[in-house]
Scaffold this motif. Sequence first.
Motif, PDB file in Angstrom:
ATOM      1  N   SER A  27       0.748  -1.208   0.179  1.00  9.94           N
ATOM      2  CA  SER A  27       0.067   0.026   0.110  1.00  9.94           C
ATOM      3  C   SER A  27       0.945   1.379   0.135  1.00  9.94           C
ATOM      4  N   VAL A  28       2.074   1.153  -0.446  1.00 13.52           N
ATOM      5  CA  VAL A  28       3.078   2.259  -0.520  1.00 13.52           C
ATOM      6  C   VAL A  28       2.949   2.915  -1.804  1.00 13.52           C
ATOM      7  N   LEU A  29       2.787   4.052  -1.826  1.00 11.11           N
ATOM      8  CA  LEU A  29       2.284   5.128  -2.979  1.00 11.11           C
ATOM      9  C   LEU A  29       3.868   4.817  -4.056  1.00 11.11           C
ATOM     10  N   PRO A  30       3.997   4.634  -5.267  1.00  8.29           N
ATOM     11  CA  PRO A  30       5.011   4.654  -6.105  1.00  8.29           C
ATOM     12  C   PRO A  30       5.447   6.126  -6.181  1.00  8.29           C
ATOM     13  N   PRO A  31       6.587   6.346  -6.365  1.00  7.04           N
ATOM     14  CA  PRO A  31       7.417   7.531  -6.494  1.00  7.04           C
ATOM     15  C   PRO A  31       6.957   8.585  -7.601  1.00  7.04           C
ATOM     16  N   LYS A  32       6.425   7.617  -8.789  1.00  8.07           N
ATOM     17  CA  LYS A  32       5.972   8.231  -9.847  1.00  8.07           C
ATOM     18  C   LYS A  32       4.558   8.908  -9.723  1.00  8.07           C
ATOM     19  N   SER A  33       3.715   8.399  -8.563  1.00  3.54           N
ATOM     20  CA  SER A  33       2.336   9.020  -8.457  1.00  3.54           C
ATOM     21  C   SER A  33       2.171  10.583  -8.064  1.00  3.54           C
ATOM     22  N   GLU A  34       3.228  10.970  -7.498  1.00  2.00           N
ATOM     23  CA  GLU A  34       3.406  12.094  -6.815  1.00  2.00           C
ATOM     24  C   GLU A  34       2.982  13.232  -8.022  1.00  2.00           C
ATOM     25  N   VAL A  35       3.418  13.293  -9.215  1.00  2.00           N
ATOM     26  CA  VAL A  35       3.091  14.211 -10.446  1.00  2.00           C
ATOM     27  C   VAL A  35       1.538  14.130 -10.429  1.00  2.00           C
ATOM     28  N   ASN A  36       1.086  12.994 -10.672  1.00  2.96           N
ATOM     29  CA  ASN A  36      -0.635  13.173 -10.783  1.00  2.96           C
ATOM     30  C   ASN A  36      -1.049  13.661  -9.474  1.00  2.96           C
ATOM     31  N   LEU A  37      -0.838  13.243  -8.516  1.00  3.41           N
ATOM     32  CA  LEU A  37      -1.519  13.883  -7.051  1.00  3.41           C
ATOM     33  C   LEU A  37      -1.246  15.221  -6.906  1.00  3.41           C
ATOM     34  N   GLN A  38      -0.229  15.713  -7.077  1.00  4.42           N
ATOM     35  CA  GLN A  38      -0.062  17.349  -7.428  1.00  4.42           C
ATOM     36  C   GLN A  38      -1.156  17.977  -8.022  1.00  4.42           C
ATOM     37  N   THR A  39      -1.254  17.345  -9.372  1.00  2.51           N
ATOM     38  CA  THR A  39      -2.146  17.911 -10.434  1.00  2.51           C
ATOM     39  C   THR A  39      -3.464  17.917  -9.772  1.00  2.51           C
TER      40      THR A  39
END
Length: 403
Positions: free
Chosen positions: A312-324
């Motif tokens: 359930s650990v967020l992948p590092p690449k998901s940060e861009v989507n979540l910021q948007t």
Amino acid sequence: MKKLMFALAVASLSSGVYAQQGSSSSSSPVIVEESAEVMEVPTDKYKVETNRFFDNWFLSFGGGAQVLFDDYGNDLDFKKRISPTFNVAIGKWFTPGLGLRLQLSGIQAKSAARSDNAPYIRGGEQDGGFYKQKFNYLNLHGDILFNVSGMIAGYNPDRVYDFIPYTGFGYNRLLDKPHTRALAVNFGIINRFRITDAWDINLELSGMVTEDRFDGKVQGKAADMTIGASLGFAYNFTQRGFKHVPDVNAIMALSASQMDAINAALAEQIAQNQKLKKQLANQQPVEVVNEKVIVKEVPAAPQSIFFEIGSSVLPPKSEVNLQTIAQMMKDNPNMTLSLTGYADSDTGSAAWNKQLSENRANAVADALVKLGVNKNRLAVVGKGGVETLTPPSFNRRVIIEAQ
């Protein structure tokens, strides 16, 4: 206005993409079709889906020759020490690199003795003062199989040759009287050649180290040993092969590049709007009577955040989507989001998958809160294990949807 443009951009992008799995083989690549162009979803060649219990079982059988090395075997001419051998085994591959098997082998061994009182004597005294020995036996042993080809080069369902060392422990029982029993250590190499999805040819080089009493003679030697070679076939039952796991980081990188393209398109639209505003400011105002403009908000298309198996650990690449998404929430203060977590039903129990799906949804919610989103605007739910998408790894996700 920003929300409307974002929704239209994401919806137009999402509607042109779909995933499908090849039907001819479980190892077929996952294909994505976008704007009439076909591309392969990136996968990790060292990671595969956990297979089911009845998958990747095999039955093998073969025959060949072997030589016994014991106390007085050298008294007998080497050619006369060669004896027939057979083997039959059943086993299972748990991963592309690791398997287990249970094998029954043996049949006959030949040696020499220096006394006519030794067991298993065949015939009279030979030139040189020794006696021929010949006896039948069976060796039952369990082995651990290591597919070195798969471990080094990654899983390839179309590989023709595999190099498979093995080692294990076994038990010998002589079929002739006296029925000697002895423990053994087995080892060897299987050279596997793939013929079809169901059949392989095995060239096996085998060895066995057993207790000194194996041949009925205890002369103080540490152990007896056999070395042999056999040629045979292996039949693979039902489901053979493994499913590649999509590379989550690569997929998230692809998603990030898509978001960059959307952001660029939005920036272009904003610049165009500014240009239109300036043009309108320079025109004479026009009075509009009894005209109503109704703007209907269009919710953004659902977004997915993918997770590794059992995590359930967020992948590092998901940060861009979540910021948007967080910025979109700030620009639209009346918007709320539903965060729906899922797990794949192929792995884990129902209770485990339920908890895992909730943990994934909460992980996304916590990340959005850290980015400035009020938690009261987030509806979090876990749906447990599902098998909605193919391959199963696509079900390890959280869907973010505007309400």
